[in-house]
Scaffold this motif. Sequence first.
Motif, mmCIF file in Angstrom:
data_model
loop_
_atom_site.group_PDB
_atom_site.id
_atom_site.type_symbol
_atom_site.label_atom_id
_atom_site.label_comp_id
_atom_site.label_asym_id
_atom_site.label_seq_id
_atom_site.Cartn_x
_atom_site.Cartn_y
_atom_site.Cartn_z
ATOM 1 N N ARG A 45 1.215 -10.558 15.540
ATOM 2 C CA ARG A 45 2.090 -11.073 14.647
ATOM 3 C C ARG A 45 3.201 -9.849 14.570
ATOM 4 O O ARG A 45 2.570 -8.478 14.776
ATOM 5 C CB ARG A 45 1.815 -11.179 13.376
ATOM 6 C CG ARG A 45 0.959 -10.064 12.470
ATOM 7 C CD ARG A 45 0.284 -10.619 11.316
ATOM 8 N NE ARG A 45 1.152 -10.741 10.136
ATOM 9 C CZ ARG A 45 1.277 -11.764 9.577
ATOM 10 N NH1 ARG A 45 0.305 -12.779 9.812
ATOM 11 N NH2 ARG A 45 2.355 -11.928 8.508
ATOM 12 N N THR A 46 4.289 -9.794 13.761
ATOM 13 C CA THR A 46 5.152 -8.747 13.873
ATOM 14 C C THR A 46 5.120 -8.180 12.529
ATOM 15 O O THR A 46 5.018 -8.990 11.466
ATOM 16 C CB THR A 46 6.759 -9.235 13.979
ATOM 17 O OG1 THR A 46 6.928 -9.775 15.255
ATOM 18 C CG2 THR A 46 7.684 -8.143 13.905
ATOM 19 N N GLU A 93 4.063 0.278 16.036
ATOM 20 C CA GLU A 93 4.571 -0.277 17.377
ATOM 21 C C GLU A 93 4.955 0.882 18.283
ATOM 22 O O GLU A 93 5.750 0.580 19.360
ATOM 23 C CB GLU A 93 5.840 -1.027 16.995
ATOM 24 C CG GLU A 93 5.278 -2.383 15.976
ATOM 25 C CD GLU A 93 6.271 -3.536 15.850
ATOM 26 O OE1 GLU A 93 7.479 -3.109 16.492
ATOM 27 O OE2 GLU A 93 6.129 -4.433 15.520
ATOM 28 N N GLY A 94 4.747 2.077 17.802
ATOM 29 C CA GLY A 94 5.140 3.257 18.539
ATOM 30 C C GLY A 94 6.516 3.822 18.711
ATOM 31 O O GLY A 94 6.748 4.754 19.608
ATOM 32 N N GLU A 121 -5.530 4.264 18.091
ATOM 33 C CA GLU A 121 -5.127 2.661 17.841
ATOM 34 C C GLU A 121 -6.254 1.870 17.526
ATOM 35 O O GLU A 121 -6.888 1.604 18.461
ATOM 36 C CB GLU A 121 -4.066 2.302 18.415
ATOM 37 C CG GLU A 121 -3.336 1.020 17.810
ATOM 38 C CD GLU A 121 -2.863 1.022 16.265
ATOM 39 O OE1 GLU A 121 -2.204 1.685 16.063
ATOM 40 O OE2 GLU A 121 -3.376 0.255 15.667
ATOM 41 N N ILE A 122 -6.418 1.406 16.244
ATOM 42 C CA ILE A 122 -7.504 0.394 15.983
ATOM 43 C C ILE A 122 -7.033 -0.881 16.648
ATOM 44 O O ILE A 122 -7.824 -1.934 17.005
ATOM 45 C CB ILE A 122 -7.803 0.391 14.673
ATOM 46 C CG1 ILE A 122 -9.263 -0.171 14.253
ATOM 47 C CG2 ILE A 122 -7.053 -0.017 13.731
ATOM 48 C CD1 ILE A 122 -9.781 0.110 13.025
ATOM 49 N N SER A 123 -5.784 -1.343 16.355
ATOM 50 C CA SER A 123 -5.370 -2.728 16.815
ATOM 51 C C SER A 123 -5.161 -3.081 18.094
ATOM 52 O O SER A 123 -4.009 -2.384 18.690
ATOM 53 C CB SER A 123 -4.064 -3.031 15.660
ATOM 54 O OG SER A 123 -3.457 -3.936 16.102
ATOM 55 N N ARG A 127 -1.535 -1.838 20.040
ATOM 56 C CA ARG A 127 -1.629 -0.996 21.221
ATOM 57 C C ARG A 127 -0.892 -1.569 22.225
ATOM 58 O O ARG A 127 -0.101 -0.883 23.096
ATOM 59 C CB ARG A 127 -3.127 -0.942 21.492
ATOM 60 C CG ARG A 127 -3.133 -0.225 22.988
ATOM 61 C CD ARG A 127 -4.637 0.410 23.523
ATOM 62 N NE ARG A 127 -4.216 0.938 24.536
ATOM 63 C CZ ARG A 127 -5.576 1.563 25.419
ATOM 64 N NH1 ARG A 127 -6.179 2.016 24.659
ATOM 65 N NH2 ARG A 127 -5.024 1.761 26.710
ATOM 66 N N HIS A 128 -0.830 -3.014 22.444
ATOM 67 C CA HIS A 128 -0.078 -3.517 23.520
ATOM 68 C C HIS A 128 1.387 -3.395 23.108
ATOM 69 O O HIS A 128 2.339 -3.086 24.205
ATOM 70 C CB HIS A 128 -0.622 -5.104 23.406
ATOM 71 C CG HIS A 128 0.269 -5.878 24.203
ATOM 72 N ND1 HIS A 128 0.101 -5.797 25.868
ATOM 73 C CD2 HIS A 128 1.368 -6.680 24.142
ATOM 74 C CE1 HIS A 128 0.910 -6.707 26.447
ATOM 75 N NE2 HIS A 128 1.719 -7.403 25.285
ATOM 76 N N ARG A 129 1.884 -3.545 21.781
ATOM 77 C CA ARG A 129 3.271 -3.129 21.671
ATOM 78 C C ARG A 129 3.699 -1.711 21.826
ATOM 79 O O ARG A 129 4.698 -1.639 22.373
ATOM 80 C CB ARG A 129 3.567 -3.353 20.015
ATOM 81 C CG ARG A 129 3.351 -4.895 19.870
ATOM 82 C CD ARG A 129 3.076 -5.021 18.250
ATOM 83 N NE ARG A 129 3.132 -6.381 18.058
ATOM 84 C CZ ARG A 129 3.727 -7.496 17.555
ATOM 85 N NH1 ARG A 129 5.068 -6.970 17.450
ATOM 86 N NH2 ARG A 129 3.550 -8.819 17.572
ATOM 87 N N GLN A 130 2.728 -1.031 21.653
ATOM 88 C CA GLN A 130 3.044 0.417 21.978
ATOM 89 C C GLN A 130 3.102 0.670 23.349
ATOM 90 O O GLN A 130 3.936 1.546 23.931
ATOM 91 C CB GLN A 130 1.717 1.473 21.374
ATOM 92 C CG GLN A 130 1.941 1.653 19.964
ATOM 93 C CD GLN A 130 0.258 2.085 19.429
ATOM 94 O OE1 GLN A 130 -0.257 2.647 20.174
ATOM 95 N NE2 GLN A 130 0.076 2.011 18.014
ATOM 96 N N GLU A 131 2.041 0.198 24.411
ATOM 97 C CA GLU A 131 2.217 0.163 25.676
ATOM 98 C C GLU A 131 3.690 -0.221 26.140
ATOM 99 O O GLU A 131 4.259 0.580 27.155
ATOM 100 C CB GLU A 131 1.118 -0.486 26.397
ATOM 101 C CG GLU A 131 -0.232 0.170 26.237
ATOM 102 C CD GLU A 131 -1.288 -0.975 26.746
ATOM 103 O OE1 GLU A 131 -2.374 -0.164 26.753
ATOM 104 O OE2 GLU A 131 -1.169 -2.179 26.962
#
Length: 388
Positions: A45-46, A93-94, A121-123, A127-131
């Motif tokens: 979710r955002t 979100e990085g 990052e726990i979430s 983590r996916h958004r950060q990548e």
Amino acid sequence: MTEKQISGLVTSLQQQIASASGIPFSNFMEQALYHSEFGYYNTVRTRIGKKGDFFTSSSVHSCFGRLIARQLVQMWELLGGKCFTIAEQGAGEGHLCLDILDTLETEHPEFYRQLEYRLIEISPDNRHRQEEVLQHHCLAGRVVWCDLSDLKGMEGCFLSNELLDAFPVHLVEKRAGHLQEVYVINDGEGFCEELRPLSCHAITDYFQRIGVDPAEGNRCEVNLAACDWIEGVASILERGFVLTVDYGYLAEELYAPYRHGGTLLCYHQHQTNDDPYQRVGAQDITSHIDFSTLQDVGCRNGLDVIYFGHQYQFLMGLGFLEMLINMENQETDPQKAQALRMNLKTLILPEGGMGESFKVLIQGKNVGIPQLLCQKRIRDIGLPPGAF
Ligand SMILES: C[S@@+](CC[C@H](N)C(=O)[O-])C[C@H]1O[C@@H](n2cnc3c(N)ncnc32)[C@H](O)[C@@H]1O
């Protein structure tokens, strides 16, 4: 979050409550936020920004990260200008990481080449958004994800923005002279609360350490996870700094008698409410930080307090006004210049902004008490004539 996910989380919580005959509120909050399948931070979710539930300083403007980058440059120089680790926990979100690395790459390439940026990052969703956001810097070999324990012996700066306010808290109330803890039970119609004896001695020790006795009838939060966290960070840091940004107060103010209901607050689509039992898993739950405890537990574990101030003081010290004036001067469209000014003001305004409720704590280990750039006083800031 779908209805099915919400009901999955509610069912899971109800089962835990039934098998334990009630759970401390901290367990409820932990599941609501971090349940592996249905928790608020674990579903897709955002959460941050206009389309999400809340703004953070790094989502307001890149200026926040660019100013923090200035402080990091000085920290790098203080540590000898060689290999340096920036560790950021809870990077959302990085964007803070992105703004720092973009700034260092263009303005301080030598530092950029020597640094390693570690994210904890726990979430999985975050983590996916950060990548995605950090692709460029990952390819350049600057960004690595890791666990806190992987950082043992780290030299550099441990950074976080709005991490600790998302930790699960114990809720306590003073009744007839005794502290009681809020447990979550099921009364047949849904979640409700019951006051019971404290679930652990650590809560009594906590209030003894800060020398605060909550007022009769008042409710307050106890963030024991933040105590463990600062102990953990102190133990992995060999030499360097811990820079923590979050909303909160010193204990005396956080637990002041006039704060009857505590500071627990939920966020959903930019609306706040004080009911953590609605939209379980679909709203954020937060509380204000006790900065006295962070300082005290840090000191006991080898961290000296170097700086503690309001976010507006910190950003002003690092050159907020000069940056604003430069950006405004480069903007030829007056409407855009006005919008920029309004946006940036959010970072420093006390009322309705993030300037005063947000604090910045900088602790140091094996670095003495250096004079930091952020400590520049407002009266020492030289502005160009006619700046305002
Ligand atoms: C409010 S958001 C922080 C936003 C972000 N720092 C920013 O500037 O936009 C809280 C973040 O902390 C993360 N988080 C919470 N508990 C954590 C933990 N124990 N370890 C690592 N990350 C954690 C959440 O997944 C989320 O990314």
